[in-house]
Design a protein around this motif. Structure first.
Motif, PDB file in Angstrom:
ATOM      1  N   LYS A   1       0.843  -1.187   0.000  1.00 39.44           N
ATOM      2  CA  LYS A   1       0.000   0.000   0.000  1.00 39.44           C
ATOM      3  C   LYS A   1       0.883   1.244   0.000  1.00 39.44           C
ATOM      4  O   LYS A   1       2.023   1.213   0.488  1.00 39.44           O
ATOM      5  CB  LYS A   1      -0.935   0.028   1.216  1.00 39.44           C
ATOM      6  CG  LYS A   1      -1.970  -1.086   1.206  1.00 39.44           C
ATOM      7  CD  LYS A   1      -2.989  -0.939   2.318  1.00 39.44           C
ATOM      8  CE  LYS A   1      -4.044  -2.033   2.224  1.00 39.44           C
ATOM      9  NZ  LYS A   1      -5.092  -1.899   3.263  1.00 39.44           N
TER      10      LYS A   1
ATOM     11  N   CYS B   1       0.418   0.617  -8.801  1.00 46.01           N
ATOM     12  CA  CYS B   1      -0.494  -0.527  -8.925  1.00 46.01           C
ATOM     13  C   CYS B   1      -0.913  -1.093  -7.572  1.00 46.01           C
ATOM     14  O   CYS B   1      -1.260  -2.278  -7.470  1.00 46.01           O
ATOM     15  CB  CYS B   1       0.150  -1.616  -9.785  1.00 46.01           C
ATOM     16  SG  CYS B   1       1.765  -2.154  -9.187  1.00 46.01           S
TER      17      CYS B   1
ATOM     18  N   PRO C   1      -3.208  -0.097  -3.736  1.00 42.80           N
ATOM     19  CA  PRO C   1      -4.126   0.873  -3.131  1.00 42.80           C
ATOM     20  C   PRO C   1      -3.353   2.051  -2.549  1.00 42.80           C
ATOM     21  O   PRO C   1      -2.307   1.870  -1.905  1.00 42.80           O
ATOM     22  CB  PRO C   1      -4.817   0.052  -2.031  1.00 42.80           C
ATOM     23  CG  PRO C   1      -4.712  -1.362  -2.492  1.00 42.80           C
ATOM     24  CD  PRO C   1      -3.389  -1.460  -3.203  1.00 42.80           C
TER      25      PRO C   1
ATOM     26  N   ASP D   1      -6.046   3.287  -8.253  1.00 42.38           N
ATOM     27  CA  ASP D   1      -6.798   2.852  -7.072  1.00 42.38           C
ATOM     28  C   ASP D   1      -6.431   3.761  -5.903  1.00 42.38           C
ATOM     29  O   ASP D   1      -5.648   3.393  -5.036  1.00 42.38           O
ATOM     30  CB  ASP D   1      -6.477   1.386  -6.753  1.00 42.38           C
ATOM     31  CG  ASP D   1      -7.291   0.843  -5.583  1.00 42.38           C
ATOM     32  OD1 ASP D   1      -8.237   1.524  -5.144  1.00 42.38           O
ATOM     33  OD2 ASP D   1      -6.973  -0.262  -5.104  1.00 42.38           O
TER      34      ASP D   1
ATOM     35  N   LYS E   1      -7.649   6.797  -2.911  1.00 39.50           N
ATOM     36  CA  LYS E   1      -8.653   7.425  -2.064  1.00 39.50           C
ATOM     37  C   LYS E   1      -8.098   8.751  -1.564  1.00 39.50           C
ATOM     38  O   LYS E   1      -6.968   8.809  -1.067  1.00 39.50           O
ATOM     39  CB  LYS E   1      -8.985   6.525  -0.868  1.00 39.50           C
ATOM     40  CG  LYS E   1      -9.938   7.153   0.138  1.00 39.50           C
ATOM     41  CD  LYS E   1     -10.115   6.269   1.372  1.00 39.50           C
ATOM     42  CE  LYS E   1     -11.011   6.934   2.408  1.00 39.50           C
ATOM     43  NZ  LYS E   1     -11.148   6.090   3.640  1.00 39.50           N
TER      44      LYS E   1
END
Length: 270
Positions: free
Chosen positions: A118, A211, A213, A239, A241
């Motif tokens: 991550k 690639c 999160p 991907d 947030k």
């Protein structure tokens, strides 16, 4: 526990390793012109929640060696890989603030996200900290050139001025002194050369190569890495947030530290 990692002949990077027995690992990369100490208010909390917190002083800063060369995103990303390989890190969260955010983005693109599960970006200096013909949202280049000139002529005074640039909330004089003291151990030439790097380098093509999160944390009052940069990161990373910090400038890891720590932990656990 602190130790050194050699990333190339004659260049050692200082690493602070807190709670080595932690269940989940976070590697923190600091921003300009600071050191690993900037994350003090994460290190006060996260190890107690079971996290292994590893923080490196990038070359030229803090306790790391201060060679004359190597102050660009490719070399900084290679230094990060040197630390990762030396410690054998796998399945960990890579995190970076400001120029450290740019560095970890370049790492992900240049080294195919080797070992990273991550990614966390805090007020990251990407895809471009400065304005360009195709990106009118950044800081004017002449503002960064002014910082470079101030660094080479009166670096302590330049560091004093960063208090107003980095913080949205009012902070104590003592905290301002602490922030100032973090920047002092850096080499002046390293401070200037990294500023030239974030003035002139860009990461538009790097974003799409991420690639894993990705969590983007950004203060809406940021006067260094403008909020539009976070929007561009969200749009460019497959991907990702984005979480806004409504009461923070560039130093969200301090100004809204409880929310910052909570969002980071929830992201890692999710």
């Amino acid at each position: 526990m602190g130790y050194y990692v050699q990333v190339e002949p004659g260049v050692r990077i200082y690493v602070e390793d807190i709670n080595p027995g932690g269940n989940k690992t976070i590697l923190f990369v600091h921003g300009w012109p600071l050191s690993h100490q900037a994350y003090e208010y994460q290190f006060n909390v996260l190890p107690g929640k079971g996290y292994r917190c590893i923080a490196m002083d990038t070359r030229g800063y803090g306790k790391s060696d201060k060679p004359w060369e190597g102050y660009n995103l490719d070399r900084m990303a290679d230094d990060v890989k040197g630390v990762i390989d030396a410690l054998g890190l796998r399945n960990f969260t890579l995190a970076g603030h400001s120029y450290g955010g740019a560095t970890v983005i370049r790492y992900m693109a240049r080294h195919q996200g080797h070992g990273v599960s991550k990614l966390a970006l805090f007020a990251a200096a990407a895809p471009s900290l400065t304005r360009r013909p195709n990106f009118p949202y950044g800081m004017p280049k002449e503002n960064v050139t002014q910082l470079v000139n101030q660094t080479l002529n009166d670096r302590p005074n330049m560091l004093r001025g960063l208090k107003e640039l980095f913080f949205f909330q009012n902070i104590s004089n003592a905290l301002g002194d602490w922030f100032f003291d973090i920047g002092l151990p850096a080499a002046g030439y390293a401070t200037a050369k990294v500023a030239i790097s974030f003035r002139d380098e860009e990461l538009f093509s790097d974003l799409g190569k991420i690639c894993v999160p990705t969590l983007i944390l950004h203060g809406i009052h940021d006067k260094v890495c403008y909020p539009e940069l976070a929007v561009a990161q969200k749009e460019g990373i497959p991907d990702a947030k984005l979480v806004w910090f409504e009461f923070s400038g560039h130093s969200l890891f301090y100004e809204e530290r409880d929310k910052f720590n909570k969002e980071l932990m929830e992201f890692i656990e999710g």
